[in-house]
Design an enzyme around this catalytic site. Structure first.
Site, PDB file in Angstrom:
ATOM      1  N   CYS A   1      86.916  28.289  52.879  1.00  0.00           N
ATOM      2  CA  CYS A   1      86.086  27.259  53.125  1.00  0.00           C
ATOM      3  C   CYS A   1      85.774  26.873  54.651  1.00  0.00           C
ATOM      4  O   CYS A   1      84.969  27.757  55.406  1.00  0.00           O
ATOM      5  CB  CYS A   1      86.236  26.024  52.315  1.00  0.00           C
ATOM      6  SG  CYS A   1      84.881  24.886  51.801  1.00  0.00           S
TER       7      CYS A   1
ATOM      8  N   HIS B   1      87.945  28.369  46.780  1.00  0.00           N
ATOM      9  CA  HIS B   1      89.471  27.975  46.944  1.00  0.00           C
ATOM     10  C   HIS B   1      90.438  28.647  46.292  1.00  0.00           C
ATOM     11  O   HIS B   1      90.799  28.025  45.387  1.00  0.00           O
ATOM     12  CB  HIS B   1      89.313  26.446  46.947  1.00  0.00           C
ATOM     13  CG  HIS B   1      88.618  25.742  47.816  1.00  0.00           C
ATOM     14  ND1 HIS B   1      89.267  25.214  49.158  1.00  0.00           N
ATOM     15  CD2 HIS B   1      87.395  25.251  47.813  1.00  0.00           C
ATOM     16  CE1 HIS B   1      88.319  24.439  49.941  1.00  0.00           C
ATOM     17  NE2 HIS B   1      87.057  24.686  49.202  1.00  0.00           N
TER      18      HIS B   1
ATOM     19  N   GLU C   1      93.598  28.448  46.873  1.00  0.00           N
ATOM     20  CA  GLU C   1      94.647  27.478  46.465  1.00  0.00           C
ATOM     21  C   GLU C   1      94.406  26.503  45.686  1.00  0.00           C
ATOM     22  O   GLU C   1      95.554  25.848  45.152  1.00  0.00           O
ATOM     23  CB  GLU C   1      95.064  26.795  47.910  1.00  0.00           C
ATOM     24  CG  GLU C   1      94.303  25.683  48.321  1.00  0.00           C
ATOM     25  CD  GLU C   1      92.742  25.964  48.820  1.00  0.00           C
ATOM     26  OE1 GLU C   1      92.329  27.277  48.414  1.00  0.00           O
ATOM     27  OE2 GLU C   1      91.965  25.208  49.437  1.00  0.00           O
TER      28      GLU C   1
END
Lengths: 237, 726
Positions: free
Chosen positions: A88, A203, A205
């Site tokens: 990002c 994302h 994560e």
């Protein structure tokens, strides 16, 4: 021993704790690295440039962060083949610092957007993607994720298999409306030429637990883990 | 002696001014008058509401901090974590400058929570606007407010996980922007706004002080009118990046034992933070304004004291730790200045350019408490032409959903917010309540905001009972039980006896229902003067519940199974979207049976505990038919078939929105046990139909054209449909 992963910390980073948790969940030994540091510890095997609003994104996103001392160290690390993953705002920092080609503009819809997307992996022969199976369901949360690059450069990148991820439908094929930001060629993530630097808008994560709706991010971290284990076994740096 | 006009310019009444003179034994100077003016503003002083607010129940076994601090705190029962939470309004600024107004509203409530030592983990918003259809100003306010909240919350890295967006033209000239934040704090790390220990340094940290937001608290306590656009300078300007640095620096500081107390410089800035901290501790403060970091040149003492520049904190540290505190704030590139010290005498002494700019005993600042006059109950029973309810409810539903902005997928709003950052959001926006897990703990929290302004307009006492009943049921739908309540009480001018009647009735109903459900009130905010010219908004008490998930977190699972309706059928259309849409009336009187609501709450929690159900969903705006549509709207390929003549032939039953009924998707193998369990608890349940494997919406054999309904449902955000439909 778990491989050591450094998460860069800029003023305004806000996904660093999520990255820390995600790395812990997937077999890494994470630590934070303040933006004023000018060297990387030799035991570091992976650098994460996390999401957020580094320096408030008050100039172009990622632009100020790209000039911080730590980024010079990261550039050296990458030049020596070190693995770097920008997520990002981290992707924006990597394009601003020249580690990746192209630029990220405001979404075509002119809105911040947060929801799940589906990704197709175009090159599974890299340290980031070797464990990826089918299409990946992963969240996005960005205002400036519209990846743009010149036609010439794009052709070059495609020849070099530098396209990591493209937006797609749930079944892995292109579907009408599946590109949330208007990016060139539906690009969601790209590699550098050497394939040791990956930048992506979604994302991973945030996608490491069923409780939160997806474990697709684990496929990227598992790829990294096995690549690092292999290079450790081979005695390479 | 000042003239009446001069005094009124400061938004004080002449008798209030005379009281100040009496208490000081002299005329206040201009700086002192400014201090009194903001601290005695309705926004800061609660002078019209305090007497009534005192009647609310505020204690309970889980309460670690009740009203009176920057936020309330409840114990999460895992031996280590507590939840700080509070709601606040930013209505007037959001009308004059919607983007900055809404953004700084979020910034303010975030500071209120992290000043308690907590890391903010969730934001929710309750928004009320005039209809954006066919009204550009409303559409503009709506869009800019959402953008402002999105900007601030996203940049701070705090997820916006829920809330409500309601449309009614009563808010066209006075929109409501209420922001809620919850944060996690270790029980032994709670911080408070104290200034104890004479000689301890008073420290200013954060952004510099400028000339923005001067008299913002006074502006918030005045009516809006045609000239309100000229009040832009009273609106603060936000910088979420500075606030993010301030948050991280404060949390780093809280890891140490350097801090005695800390408070956000919010409404009334340096004035309120310094005087409130000292008053809580029975001390005084001496400050030198020359030491305050300033953004602009030649600021007067008056301007510095009354500025509402954002992203600033005042803290009192242990003497001798100044340099250690400085290191932390300088690491984060924030301003740091020791600007004064705590003194033993309960006095405020403000120095500027070597002169005493203000000096008076803090006890003189204690605001007055008013018992405002209240009218007897005004006539607000709105009868309906009976023939109007005869037509076919199923046909009317299509028309209603096509034209009502309240009945659209709210993704247009919440997909502009990062609702996932923090990776704790298990149930996000759009559900009955949001659920966040806590890493490293077995506890999980459920959060929701509720309001029902039309019900509160018809009957404020029953209305707030309905709001609390619905909020409790919403918590039960996600398997949670409330621990505490925060309120944002949006009303018109308290100087109108009819508004004070609404307010007193709402407080009476809130008190009764909180006692009934055993939910303590841990704090909140009163926003009076929501008037434009002579007209007031509907009484709009918004409540926020913080609850604890009971046992394991359960996500709704929409799969083919039987749909049951739990609770009595209800035909009362009071406050419904239906009446507003087709009859332009709020409806007739109603009453809420809290006993029945409590039984329903117990049944739903029991269903979760015993694993009887795949999902539970509250019936609210749009009635049972809309709640059913919501269940399948995001599920590609699934449909609903209803077979229940009694429940779906009458307009009243189909569109009633009063709380007390829940849809339950019961597991096939658990049906018998579920029915007997409901029987034991004395609660009526009926099987009304089922979720089916083909995309239809059929009611008693009539096909409602699901695709057409979904077209209307996604009308405001068609581009999101392919991302949100599973």
């Amino acid at each position: 021993m778990k491989p050591r992963a450094a998460i860069l910390l800029f003023p305004g980073s806000n996904c660093e704790r999520d990255a820390f948790y995600g790395l812990e969940q997937t077999g890494f030994d994470p630590c934070f690295l303040w933006h004023k540091e000018s060297r990387l510890d030799p035991e570091i095997r992976l650098v994460i440039v996390p999401g957020g609003f580094s320096f408030g994104d008050y100039l172009r996103c990622g632009s100020i962060a790209s000039h911080s001392p730590v980024m010079s160290a990261v550039r050296k690390f990458a030049d020596n083949g070190g693995l770097v993953l920008g997520i990002c705002n981290g992707f924006q920092i990597l394009t601003e610092s020249g580690l990746l080609p192209g630029a990220l503009l405001i979404n075509r819809t002119l809105n911040f957007r947060c929801h799940d997307v589906f990704l197709r992996c175009d090159n599974t022969s890299t340290p980031f993607t070797s464990a990826i199976g089918g299409p990946l369901k992963m969240p996005i949360a960005h205002y400036e994720g519209n990846y743009q690059v010149s036609g010439e450069e794009l052709a070059d990148m495609e020849r070099n298999s530098q396209i990591a991820f493209r937006y797609c439908g749930p079944d892995g094929v292109y579907a009408e409306g599946c590109n949330p930001n208007g990016s060139t060629a539906d690009i969601a993530g790209i590699f550098n030429k050497q394939k040791n630097v990956l930048g992506m808008m979604p994302h991973p994560e945030r996608a490491v637990e069923n409780l939160l709706g997806s474990t697709a991010g684990r496929e990227i971290f598992a790829s990294l883990l096995s690549s690092l284990e292999q290079s450790a076994a081979g005695g390479m740096n | 002696m000042r003239t009446c006009q001069e005094v009124e310019l400061m938004n004080l009444k002449m008798d209030e001014y005379n009281e100040i003179v009496r208490r000081l034994g002299r005329e206040p100077n201009d700086v002192e008058l400014g201090v009194f003016s903001v601290m005695w503003s309705e926004h800061c002083s609660y002078k019209s509401s305090k007497a009534l607010l005192k009647t609310l129940p505020v204690t309970g076994p889980a309460v670690l901090q009740g009203p009176g601090e920057n936020a309330g705190i409840v114990d999460l029962g895992d031996g280590q974590n507590a939840l700080a939470f509070k709601i606040e309004s930013h209505n007037h600024p959001s009308y004059v400058e919607p983007y900055q107004g809404a953004a700084t509203g979020v910034g303010g409530i975030l500071r209120d929570v992290f000043t308690m030592g907590a890391r903010p983990v969730a934001i929710l918003d309750s928004l009320h606007f005039g209809s954006p259809d066919h009204n550009q100003k409303n559409a503009y306010l709506f869009e800019r407010v959402v953008a402002g909240i999105s900007w601030y919350g996203n940049c701070m890295g705090v997820p916006t996980v829920g809330g409500e967006t309601k449309f009614d033209d009563i808010y066209s000239r006075n929109p409501l922007v209420n922001a809620f934040t919850a944060g996690l704090v270790k029980k032994d790390r709670i911080r408070r706004g104290l200034a104890s220990g004479a000689g301890n340094p008073v420290i200013y940290v954060g952004s510099k002080t400028g000339r923005d937001g001067i008299h913002g608290a006074t502006f918030a306590s005045d009516r809006l009118d045609e000239n309100s656009d000229n009040d832009r300078p009273a609106v603060q300007v936000g910088d979420p990046f500075s606030e993010k640095l301030l948050l991280e620096a404060c949390l780093e500081l809280f890891e140490t034992d350097y801090v005695i107390g800390i408070q956000d410089m919010g409404a009334a800035g340096l004035t309120s933070s310094s005087t409130e901290m000292a008053s809580r501790s029975g001390t005084g403060i001496r400050m030198n304004l020359d030491l305050v970091p300033q953004r602009e040149e030649n600021m007067s003492a008056y301007e510095i004291m009354l500025s509402e520049s954002q992203e600033r904190m005042l803290l009192v540290a242990r003497k001798g730790t100044e340099d250690a505190v400085r290191v932390i704030f300088e690491k984060w590139d924030l301003n740091f200045a020791v600007i004064g010290e705590v003194i033993a005498d309960e006095e405020l002494i403000v120095m500027h350019h070597g002169q005493v700019a203000a000096r008076f005993p803090l006890t003189a600042l204690e605001p007055p408490v008013y018992q405002r006059p209240v009218t007897p109950r005004p006539a607000r029973i709105f009868s309906l032409p009976p023939e109007s309810l005869k037509s076919d409810p199923l046909v009317q539903f299509s028309e209603m959903i096509a034209l009502s902005p309240c009945l659209r997928y709210a993704g247009q709003v919440f997909h502009k917010y990062d609702f996932q950052v923090g990776t704790d959001t298990v149930i996000g926006p759009g559900a009955d309540a949001a659920v966040l897990r806590i890493k490293g703990s077995s506890s999980a929290v459920a959060l929701n905001l509720e309001s029902q302004a039309r019900l509160c307009y018809i009957n404020p006492f029953e209305g707030i009972r309905a709001v609390i009943a619905e909020a409790v049921i919403n918590q039960a739908c996600v398997n949670a039980y409330p621990l505490g309540l925060t309120n944002c009480l949006n009303f018109g001018s308290p100087e109108k006896p009819e508004v004070m009647w609404e307010f007193s009735e709402v407080i009476r109903g809130m008190r009764e229902s909180c006692l009934f459900f055993d939910i303590p009130v841990t704090g909140g905010n009163v926003s009076f003067y929501n008037d434009f010219g002579d007209s007031s908004i509907h009484p709009t008490p918004v409540i926020g519940l913080a609850g604890l998930v009971q046992g394991s977190i359960r996500q709704a699972e929409i799969v083919p199974a039987s749909i049951f309706l739990a609770g009595e059928l209800c035909e009362n259309l009071a406050g419904s979207v239906y009446l507003r849409h087709f009859h332009q009336t709020p409806g007739g009187d109603f009453s809420i049976d809290l006993e029945a609501v409590k039984r329903l709450q117990a049944l739903v929690l029991d269903c979760h505990k015993n694993g009887f159900i795949h999902a539970a969903h509250d019936i609210s705006d749009g009635g049972i038919i809309y709640s059913l549509l919501e269940w399948i709207a995001l599920c590609n390929g699934l449909g609903i078939e209803i077979n229940d003549q009694q429940a779906f032939s009458s307009t009243g039953v189909v569109f009633s929105e009063l709380p007390g009924r829940v849809l339950l998707l019961v597991k096939n193998e658990a049906t018998a046990r579920f029915i007997s369990s409901a029987k034991d608890q004395g609660l009526p349940v009926r099987r009304i139909g089922s979720i089916v494997k083909n995309p239809v919406f059929k009611i008693n054999g009539i096909d409602l054209d699901l695709e057409n309904l979904l077209g209307h449902y996604f009308k405001a955000s068609p581009e999101l449909r392919c991302f949100t439909v599973k």
